[in-house]
Write a protein that holds these residues in place. Structure first.
Motif, PDB file in Angstrom:
ATOM      1  N   ASP A  48       8.513  56.248   0.531  1.00  0.00           N
ATOM      2  CA  ASP A  48       7.617  55.534   1.448  1.00  0.00           C
ATOM      3  C   ASP A  48       7.381  56.447   2.651  1.00  0.00           C
ATOM      4  OD1 ASP A  48       6.280  53.898   3.186  1.00  0.00           O
ATOM      5  OD2 ASP A  48       7.716  52.240   3.096  1.00  0.00           O
ATOM      6  N   ASP A  93       4.818  56.528   4.779  1.00  0.00           N
ATOM      7  CA  ASP A  93       4.344  55.860   5.995  1.00  0.00           C
ATOM      8  C   ASP A  93       5.527  55.333   6.804  1.00  0.00           C
ATOM      9  OD1 ASP A  93       1.683  56.377   5.453  1.00  0.00           O
ATOM     10  OD2 ASP A  93       1.350  54.461   4.432  1.00  0.00           O
ATOM     11  N   SER A  94       6.502  54.730   6.123  1.00  0.00           N
ATOM     12  CA  SER A  94       7.701  54.274   6.820  1.00  0.00           C
ATOM     13  C   SER A  94       8.489  55.450   7.372  1.00  0.00           C
ATOM     14  CB  SER A  94       8.593  53.452   5.886  1.00  0.00           C
ATOM     15  OG  SER A  94       8.077  52.140   5.689  1.00  0.00           O
ATOM     16  N   THR A  95       8.465  56.573   6.671  1.00  0.00           N
ATOM     17  CA  THR A  95       9.143  57.772   7.169  1.00  0.00           C
ATOM     18  C   THR A  95       8.580  58.176   8.526  1.00  0.00           C
ATOM     19  OG1 THR A  95       9.615  58.535   4.922  1.00  0.00           O
ATOM     20  CG2 THR A  95       9.622  60.204   6.675  1.00  0.00           C
ATOM     21  N   ASP A  96       7.258  58.138   8.658  1.00  0.00           N
ATOM     22  CA  ASP A  96       6.627  58.462   9.946  1.00  0.00           C
ATOM     23  C   ASP A  96       7.053  57.474  11.029  1.00  0.00           C
ATOM     24  OD1 ASP A  96       5.267  60.557   8.759  1.00  0.00           O
ATOM     25  OD2 ASP A  96       3.389  59.444   8.532  1.00  0.00           O
ATOM     26  N   ARG A  97       6.989  56.192  10.697  1.00  0.00           N
ATOM     27  CA  ARG A  97       7.314  55.156  11.685  1.00  0.00           C
ATOM     28  C   ARG A  97       8.780  55.242  12.099  1.00  0.00           C
ATOM     29  NH1 ARG A  97       5.006  51.526   9.161  1.00  0.00           N
ATOM     30  NH2 ARG A  97       6.710  50.438   8.120  1.00  0.00           N
ATOM     31  N   ARG A 137       7.931  65.952   5.450  1.00  0.00           N
ATOM     32  CA  ARG A 137       7.267  64.853   6.165  1.00  0.00           C
ATOM     33  C   ARG A 137       7.933  64.579   7.507  1.00  0.00           C
ATOM     34  NH1 ARG A 137       2.705  61.769   4.432  1.00  0.00           N
ATOM     35  NH2 ARG A 137       2.517  59.978   5.846  1.00  0.00           N
ATOM     36  N   ARG A 172       6.358  65.243  11.325  1.00  0.00           N
ATOM     37  CA  ARG A 172       6.252  64.153  12.292  1.00  0.00           C
ATOM     38  C   ARG A 172       7.010  64.486  13.578  1.00  0.00           C
ATOM     39  NH1 ARG A 172       2.403  60.131  12.164  1.00  0.00           N
ATOM     40  NH2 ARG A 172       3.045  58.434  13.551  1.00  0.00           N
TER      41      ARG A 172
END
Length: 306
Positions: free
Chosen positions: A24, A26-30, A66, A70
């Protein structure tokens, strides 16, 4: 690059997954943004709580890439590269360093017999990594006991910049390492505590430079380090004590990562609390207990802030 002056809170990040088991991102970024916003001095990925053995080499490096993209150099990122063989360790460590990792963490391989075998293994691992090296001392997982004298021998290699001290009980070992440094018998290295954060105030009082753990409220860990650094130990202990019931719940062997991911999901830091199979599942009763502890914690902190 990581060096022996490192300090503060290095948050150990879980690896977020989608319901089907894919990364996931997107969750990694968040999650990365949330840990930096919480005041983290660094991050550690693909550690014990990162489900690294369940990832392919390609997935591991995709995740590393990733996170690093970020982070954008704002904080150092340490990558766990412990592996059964040196070929896999080399692939992950060299690949991560090429992507911009600040250091690599390795623990002795289970099954090593005798002090010389352990010291020799770590020397070979440092050659494989060939960069800033974090020695993870976690005998509860590896079954390998490293004495302060053994750690002093390994620290003669300037590439070993940090000790992740997770022996339990390990406070006297921490003191013994700092004593060897004070006596000039080994160079000073950064020491970060661990074991879920259960002994953070004591570790700091014994000479640790901070902590490397994945507790789901890292902002508390940051504040405790700040209070201890300011000489306000009672205030640090009072804040820490508010979180101790949830810390205790999170570090349960076997179930701890499921609980940690559940808390991170409830906090909006990751989208799903999925563990890649095989992995434990929380019962409704356990979820209810965690919900109660989170609610109680947040009410207590609100009263303190009023």
């Amino acid at each position: 690059m990581l060096d022996r002056s490192a300090k503060g809170v290095f948050v150990i990040a879980p690896t977020p997954f989608l319901p089907g088991g894919a990364l996931d991102l997107d969750s990694t970024d968040r999650m990365t943004d949330a840990f930096i916003a919480a005041g983290a001095s660094g991050m550690t990925i693909l550690g014990v709580m990162g489900e690294a053995p369940k990832l392919t080499e390609a997935e591991s490096l995709t995740f590393v890439d990733r996170v690093l993209k970020r982070v954008k150099g704002r904080i150092p990122v340490v990558v766990g590269a412990s592996a059964p063989g040196f070929a896999q360790m080399k692939a992950i460590s060299r690949g991560s360093m090429d992507l911009g990792a600040a250091g690599i963490m390795v623990s002795p391989a289970p099954g090593l017999k005798g002090d010389e075998a352990v010291v020799s293994y770590i020397a070979q691992a440092m050659d494989v990594v060939d960069g800033p090296f974090v020695l993870q001392d976690y005998p509860q997982l590896t079954g390998i006991t490293m004495t302060a004298a053994m750690i002093a021998r390994m620290a003669q290699d300037q590439r070993m910049v940090m000790l992740k001290a997770e022996d339990w009980p390990g406070l006297d070992k921490l003191t013994a390492v700092r004593k060897l440094e004070a006596e000039g018998k080994m160079p000073r290295v950064a020491i970060l505590g661990g074991v879920g954060g259960q002994f953070l105030p004591e570790e700091l009082a014994r000479g640790a430079d901070g902590i490397m753990t994945g507790y789901a409220y890292p902002e508390m860990l940051v504040k405790v380090c700040q209070l201890m650094g300011a000489g306000r130990r009672d205030a640090a202990q009072d804040l820490f004590d508010l979180h101790l019931p949830l810390i205790r719940t999170e570090v349960q062997p076997g179930l701890g990562l499921a609980i940690r991911k559940y808390v991170l999901k409830k906090r909006g830091i990751i989208a799903h609390d999925v563990l890649r199979a095989p992995g434990p599942k929380m019962s409704a009763e356990t979820a209810g207990e965690v919900d109660y502890l989170m609610g109680r914690l947040e009410r207590a902190e609100a009263r303190l802030a009023a």
